[in-house]
Design a protein around this motif. Structure first.
Motif, PDB file in Angstrom:
ATOM      1  N   ALA A 274     -11.538  -9.653  12.747  1.00  0.00           N
ATOM      2  CA  ALA A 274     -11.179  -8.235  12.652  1.00  0.00           C
ATOM      3  C   ALA A 274     -12.268  -7.457  11.919  1.00  0.00           C
ATOM      4  O   ALA A 274     -12.787  -7.898  10.894  1.00  0.00           O
ATOM      5  CB  ALA A 274      -9.848  -8.079  11.935  1.00  0.00           C
ATOM      6  N   LYS A 275     -12.632  -6.274  12.432  1.00  0.00           N
ATOM      7  CA  LYS A 275     -13.683  -5.443  11.844  1.00  0.00           C
ATOM      8  C   LYS A 275     -13.136  -4.493  10.779  1.00  0.00           C
ATOM      9  O   LYS A 275     -13.855  -4.072   9.869  1.00  0.00           O
ATOM     10  CB  LYS A 275     -14.379  -4.612  12.935  1.00  0.00           C
ATOM     11  CG  LYS A 275     -14.901  -5.431  14.116  1.00  0.00           C
ATOM     12  CD  LYS A 275     -15.924  -6.470  13.677  1.00  0.00           C
ATOM     13  CE  LYS A 275     -16.478  -7.228  14.884  1.00  0.00           C
ATOM     14  NZ  LYS A 275     -17.414  -8.302  14.467  1.00  0.00           N
ATOM     15  N   SER A 276     -11.850  -4.137  10.911  1.00  0.00           N
ATOM     16  CA  SER A 276     -11.224  -3.206   9.977  1.00  0.00           C
ATOM     17  C   SER A 276      -9.721  -3.454  10.002  1.00  0.00           C
ATOM     18  O   SER A 276      -9.179  -3.926  11.011  1.00  0.00           O
ATOM     19  CB  SER A 276     -11.539  -1.755  10.384  1.00  0.00           C
ATOM     20  OG  SER A 276     -10.911  -0.840   9.514  1.00  0.00           O
ATOM     21  N   SER A 277      -9.053  -3.151   8.891  1.00  0.00           N
ATOM     22  CA  SER A 277      -7.609  -3.422   8.830  1.00  0.00           C
ATOM     23  C   SER A 277      -6.934  -2.464   7.865  1.00  0.00           C
ATOM     24  O   SER A 277      -7.569  -1.876   6.983  1.00  0.00           O
ATOM     25  CB  SER A 277      -7.361  -4.877   8.411  1.00  0.00           C
ATOM     26  OG  SER A 277      -8.043  -5.163   7.205  1.00  0.00           O
ATOM     27  N   LEU A 278      -5.618  -2.305   8.063  1.00  0.00           N
ATOM     28  CA  LEU A 278      -4.815  -1.481   7.161  1.00  0.00           C
ATOM     29  C   LEU A 278      -3.424  -2.080   7.052  1.00  0.00           C
ATOM     30  O   LEU A 278      -3.009  -2.883   7.895  1.00  0.00           O
ATOM     31  CB  LEU A 278      -4.768  -0.026   7.632  1.00  0.00           C
ATOM     32  CG  LEU A 278      -4.115   0.326   8.988  1.00  0.00           C
ATOM     33  CD1 LEU A 278      -2.590   0.347   8.914  1.00  0.00           C
ATOM     34  CD2 LEU A 278      -4.618   1.690   9.460  1.00  0.00           C
ATOM     35  N   VAL A 279      -2.689  -1.675   6.032  1.00  0.00           N
ATOM     36  CA  VAL A 279      -1.328  -2.145   5.824  1.00  0.00           C
ATOM     37  C   VAL A 279      -0.470  -0.970   5.385  1.00  0.00           C
ATOM     38  O   VAL A 279      -0.924  -0.106   4.627  1.00  0.00           O
ATOM     39  CB  VAL A 279      -1.286  -3.281   4.762  1.00  0.00           C
ATOM     40  CG1 VAL A 279      -1.827  -2.816   3.429  1.00  0.00           C
ATOM     41  CG2 VAL A 279       0.150  -3.808   4.585  1.00  0.00           C
ATOM     42  N   VAL A 280       0.759  -0.908   5.924  1.00  0.00           N
ATOM     43  CA  VAL A 280       1.722   0.115   5.506  1.00  0.00           C
ATOM     44  C   VAL A 280       3.078  -0.551   5.303  1.00  0.00           C
ATOM     45  O   VAL A 280       3.403  -1.543   5.960  1.00  0.00           O
ATOM     46  CB  VAL A 280       1.853   1.247   6.549  1.00  0.00           C
ATOM     47  CG1 VAL A 280       0.548   2.011   6.679  1.00  0.00           C
ATOM     48  CG2 VAL A 280       2.296   0.707   7.902  1.00  0.00           C
ATOM     49  N   PRO A 281       3.883  -0.011   4.397  1.00  0.00           N
ATOM     50  CA  PRO A 281       5.210  -0.587   4.184  1.00  0.00           C
ATOM     51  C   PRO A 281       6.159  -0.238   5.313  1.00  0.00           C
ATOM     52  O   PRO A 281       6.023   0.805   5.951  1.00  0.00           O
ATOM     53  CB  PRO A 281       5.661   0.039   2.865  1.00  0.00           C
ATOM     54  CG  PRO A 281       4.921   1.333   2.802  1.00  0.00           C
ATOM     55  CD  PRO A 281       3.592   1.087   3.473  1.00  0.00           C
ATOM     56  N   VAL A 282       7.116  -1.117   5.550  1.00  0.00           N
ATOM     57  CA  VAL A 282       8.233  -0.839   6.454  1.00  0.00           C
ATOM     58  C   VAL A 282       9.481  -0.865   5.583  1.00  0.00           C
ATOM     59  O   VAL A 282      10.030  -1.919   5.264  1.00  0.00           O
ATOM     60  CB  VAL A 282       8.317  -1.892   7.581  1.00  0.00           C
ATOM     61  CG1 VAL A 282       9.541  -1.631   8.458  1.00  0.00           C
ATOM     62  CG2 VAL A 282       7.047  -1.875   8.428  1.00  0.00           C
ATOM     63  N   ALA A 283       9.891   0.314   5.158  1.00  0.00           N
ATOM     64  CA  ALA A 283      11.003   0.409   4.207  1.00  0.00           C
ATOM     65  C   ALA A 283      11.769   1.704   4.451  1.00  0.00           C
ATOM     66  O   ALA A 283      11.183   2.715   4.859  1.00  0.00           O
ATOM     67  CB  ALA A 283      10.498   0.360   2.769  1.00  0.00           C
TER      68      ALA A 283
ATOM     69  N   GLY B 149       0.808  -1.224   0.000  1.00  0.00           N
ATOM     70  CA  GLY B 149       0.000   0.000   0.000  1.00  0.00           C
ATOM     71  C   GLY B 149       0.836   1.265   0.000  1.00  0.00           C
ATOM     72  O   GLY B 149       1.652   1.440  -0.888  1.00  0.00           O
ATOM     73  N   PRO B 150       0.625   2.134   0.955  1.00  0.00           N
ATOM     74  CA  PRO B 150      -0.195   1.989   2.173  1.00  0.00           C
ATOM     75  C   PRO B 150      -1.691   2.190   1.875  1.00  0.00           C
ATOM     76  O   PRO B 150      -2.045   2.994   1.021  1.00  0.00           O
ATOM     77  CB  PRO B 150       0.323   3.102   3.064  1.00  0.00           C
ATOM     78  CG  PRO B 150       0.829   4.143   2.112  1.00  0.00           C
ATOM     79  CD  PRO B 150       1.355   3.418   0.929  1.00  0.00           C
ATOM     80  N   ARG B 151      -2.531   1.481   2.613  1.00  0.00           N
ATOM     81  CA  ARG B 151      -3.962   1.569   2.320  1.00  0.00           C
ATOM     82  C   ARG B 151      -4.772   0.930   3.444  1.00  0.00           C
ATOM     83  O   ARG B 151      -4.261   0.096   4.196  1.00  0.00           O
ATOM     84  CB  ARG B 151      -4.283   0.859   1.006  1.00  0.00           C
ATOM     85  CG  ARG B 151      -3.890  -0.594   0.990  1.00  0.00           C
ATOM     86  CD  ARG B 151      -3.786  -1.152  -0.430  1.00  0.00           C
ATOM     87  NE  ARG B 151      -3.058  -2.413  -0.430  1.00  0.00           N
ATOM     88  CZ  ARG B 151      -3.598  -3.593  -0.190  1.00  0.00           C
ATOM     89  NH1 ARG B 151      -4.888  -3.680   0.055  1.00  0.00           N
ATOM     90  NH2 ARG B 151      -2.867  -4.679  -0.210  1.00  0.00           N
ATOM     91  N   ILE B 152      -6.026   1.346   3.522  1.00  0.00           N
ATOM     92  CA  ILE B 152      -6.997   0.650   4.353  1.00  0.00           C
ATOM     93  C   ILE B 152      -7.496  -0.539   3.544  1.00  0.00           C
ATOM     94  O   ILE B 152      -7.828  -0.408   2.359  1.00  0.00           O
ATOM     95  CB  ILE B 152      -8.158   1.582   4.740  1.00  0.00           C
ATOM     96  CG1 ILE B 152      -7.640   2.688   5.675  1.00  0.00           C
ATOM     97  CG2 ILE B 152      -9.292   0.812   5.407  1.00  0.00           C
ATOM     98  CD1 ILE B 152      -8.674   3.768   5.991  1.00  0.00           C
ATOM     99  N   ILE B 153      -7.504  -1.708   4.155  1.00  0.00           N
ATOM    100  CA  ILE B 153      -7.874  -2.935   3.440  1.00  0.00           C
ATOM    101  C   ILE B 153      -9.393  -3.063   3.428  1.00  0.00           C
ATOM    102  O   ILE B 153     -10.033  -3.106   4.481  1.00  0.00           O
ATOM    103  CB  ILE B 153      -7.228  -4.163   4.121  1.00  0.00           C
ATOM    104  CG1 ILE B 153      -5.701  -4.018   4.143  1.00  0.00           C
ATOM    105  CG2 ILE B 153      -7.640  -5.445   3.407  1.00  0.00           C
ATOM    106  CD1 ILE B 153      -4.996  -5.040   5.007  1.00  0.00           C
ATOM    107  N   ASN B 154      -9.947  -3.109   2.227  1.00  0.00           N
ATOM    108  CA  ASN B 154     -11.403  -3.155   2.105  1.00  0.00           C
ATOM    109  C   ASN B 154     -11.976  -4.552   2.359  1.00  0.00           C
ATOM    110  O   ASN B 154     -13.094  -4.682   2.855  1.00  0.00           O
ATOM    111  CB  ASN B 154     -11.826  -2.665   0.718  1.00  0.00           C
ATOM    112  CG  ASN B 154     -11.517  -1.200   0.517  1.00  0.00           C
ATOM    113  OD1 ASN B 154     -11.722  -0.390   1.426  1.00  0.00           O
ATOM    114  ND2 ASN B 154     -10.995  -0.839  -0.640  1.00  0.00           N
ATOM    115  N   ASN B 155     -11.209  -5.573   2.014  1.00  0.00           N
ATOM    116  CA  ASN B 155     -11.724  -6.937   2.173  1.00  0.00           C
ATOM    117  C   ASN B 155     -10.595  -7.837   2.669  1.00  0.00           C
ATOM    118  O   ASN B 155      -9.854  -8.417   1.879  1.00  0.00           O
ATOM    119  CB  ASN B 155     -12.279  -7.450   0.848  1.00  0.00           C
ATOM    120  CG  ASN B 155     -13.064  -8.749   1.019  1.00  0.00           C
ATOM    121  OD1 ASN B 155     -12.806  -9.546   1.924  1.00  0.00           O
ATOM    122  ND2 ASN B 155     -14.040  -8.982   0.152  1.00  0.00           N
TER     123      ASN B 155
END
Length: 338
Positions: free
Chosen positions: A93-102, A62-68
């Motif tokens: 989980a009701k909601s989730s997100l992902v971000v890079p670690v770089a 991403g980074p992004r909020i994960i829709n599904n």
């Protein structure tokens, strides 16, 4: 000094506490070849670290909020992994997100946050996670580059000592054997990572000062410890190792050189190297190649005179734990200060 896992765990825990709701999460390590693994977890059982990390939102962080989350985390994986992830509660989980670690030099992986209670993640929380992911990524990137530098220094040091010892076949392997014995003692003493790194370079380079006596490595001239210490003192990475090199010929009773130090005045690294060095002289073809029971007697005879008696006792206990001299003399990957 923190390692990669400790840094990731601290950031994940701190970030989870900054966001409202019941926030859990994990970090994933990965590389350009697509090899991924769970690195740290927050709010889930530690057994999640043992689950294979094949497909998931970390592949496109991403980074992004994960829709599904189900579509990205569960559907692409085989049933065994889906069941394992479900058992740890990720499906709830009701909601989730992902971000890079770089960072600037290295992509470390990704951070995934999941809310099990509270309002769904919003853009402000995503931006907050992005900032922390970037900070963590930069720290991990710098650590990665430092590790590469240290690995280069380790490899160069080994190659340099091997080339130096090759001038006299009887001396070949002496540096690595002494280092392996010294590291065994250091681990038994529970030295920390920095102390073990200093011990590694002190032991590997303990005879480097013999470069100043015409490469006759059999000569134990009284100036070679000081020459060796001077050679490494200008290197910031191994400067702390110089004291072990300078004083590895000091004797417990004060009769050694170059400064006639005695007992605890002698730096611990130097005392360790002295035991390892004498063991190599007694046990290898470089010296007397005695049977192991005679080697132990030789060390005991030197105890309290040349050698620290507590370290002699400790090393003899190590010798009696079942490993052969050949096994003890082999440097393992865990011995390398990287």
């Amino acid at each position: 000094m923190q390692d990669e896992v400790e840094r990731s765990s601290l950031v994940l825990k701190h970030l989870s506490g900054l966001i409202e709701g019941e926030v859990r999460g994990f970090t994933i390590t990965g590389n350009d070849l697509g090899d991924f693994a769970f690195e740290t977890v927050q709010g889930y059982g530690p057994g999640l670290l043992e689950v294979s990390a094949h497909h998931g939102p970390w592949r496109e962080p991403g980074p992004r909020i994960i829709n599904n989350l189900v579509q990205e985390l569960f559907t692409p994986n085989e049933p065994g992994m889906r069941n394992a992830l479900g058992d740890f509660g990720l499906r709830q989980a009701k909601s989730s997100l992902v971000v890079p670690v770089a960072g600037s030099f290295h992509r470390h992986g990704a951070m995934v946050l999941l809310k099990h209670a509270g309002t769904p993640f919003n853009d402000g929380e995503l931006k907050l996670a992005i900032r922390w992911g970037s900070l963590l990524g930069e720290a991990q990137s710098q650590a990665y580059e430092l590790r590469r530098v240290k690995l280069s220094l380790v490899e160069f040091t080994k190659a340099f000592i091997e080339a130096m010892e090759a001038q006299d076949f009887a001396q070949l392997g002496h540096g690595q054997r002494v280092t392996a014995y010294a590291m065994a003692i250091g681990r038994a003493l529970e030295l920390n990572k920095m102390e073990l790194a200093d011990l590694y370079f002190s032991a590997m380079l303990h005879d480097v000062g013999k470069l100043g006596n015409g490469l006759d490595l059999a000569i134990e001239d009284v100036d070679h410890p000081q020459r060796g210490a001077n050679l490494v003192a200008s290197s910031e990475l191994i400067q702390s190792a110089s004291e072990g090199i300078r004083h590895h010929h000091e004797n417990w009773d004060g009769s050694g050189f170059p400064n006639g130090l005695r007992k605890d005045q002698i730096p611990i690294l130097a005392r360790i190297i002295a035991v390892a060095d004498d063991f190599d002289i007694l046990s290898s073809e470089r010296g007397q190649a005695l049977p192991i029971h005679e080697v132990e007697k030789g060390l005991e005879d030197r105890s309290g005179q040349q050698l620290d008696p507590a370290l002699v006792s400790l090393f003899i206990n190590i010798l009696r734990q079942g490993k052969s001299t050949q096994e003890l003399a082999k440097l393992e990957d865990s011995d390398l200060p990287i």
